[in-house]
Write a protein that holds these residues in place. Structure first.
Motif: not given
Length: 98
Positions: A21-25, A58-63, A83-86
């Motif tokens: 999943r592509q998310v924002l943390v 204070k965040s990063f996007a990840a798969t 954590v939410e879907d990007d």
């Protein structure tokens, strides 16, 4: 510390087989940098990928695999991530650019 590394490695074997999943943390503003670094390491150790890092928040996007979200929630008792879907967000209805 070794136990955490072993568990992350084992989860990486299982997580790489499940859907990504592509998310924002995003972490609270008072989260120490070490907690965010541990989260990024957990994503990478389980077969995920950091796609963006942000400095204003204070965040990063990840798969990553959905299973990894549980790990992120256990890394710090006092600094829980959101954590939410990007996805694309707009303020008015418009068709996406192609």
């Amino acid at each position: 510390m070794k136990l955490t590394s072993v568990l992350l490695s084992l989860l990486g074997l299982f997580a790489s087989a499940s859907a990504q999943r592509q998310v924002l943390v995003t972490y609270p503003h008072d989260t120490p940098p070490s907690t965010i670094e541990k989260a990024k390491e957990a994503v990478l150790a389980t077969g995920g990928k950091i796609t963006e890092e942000y400095s204003l928040i204070k965040s990063f996007a990840a798969t990553l695999s959905s299973d990894v979200i549980d790990i992120l929630n256990t890394l710090s008792a006092s600094h829980k991530p959101v954590v939410e879907d990007d996805q694309m967000v707009t303020i008015q209805h418009q068709e996406p650019l192609e």
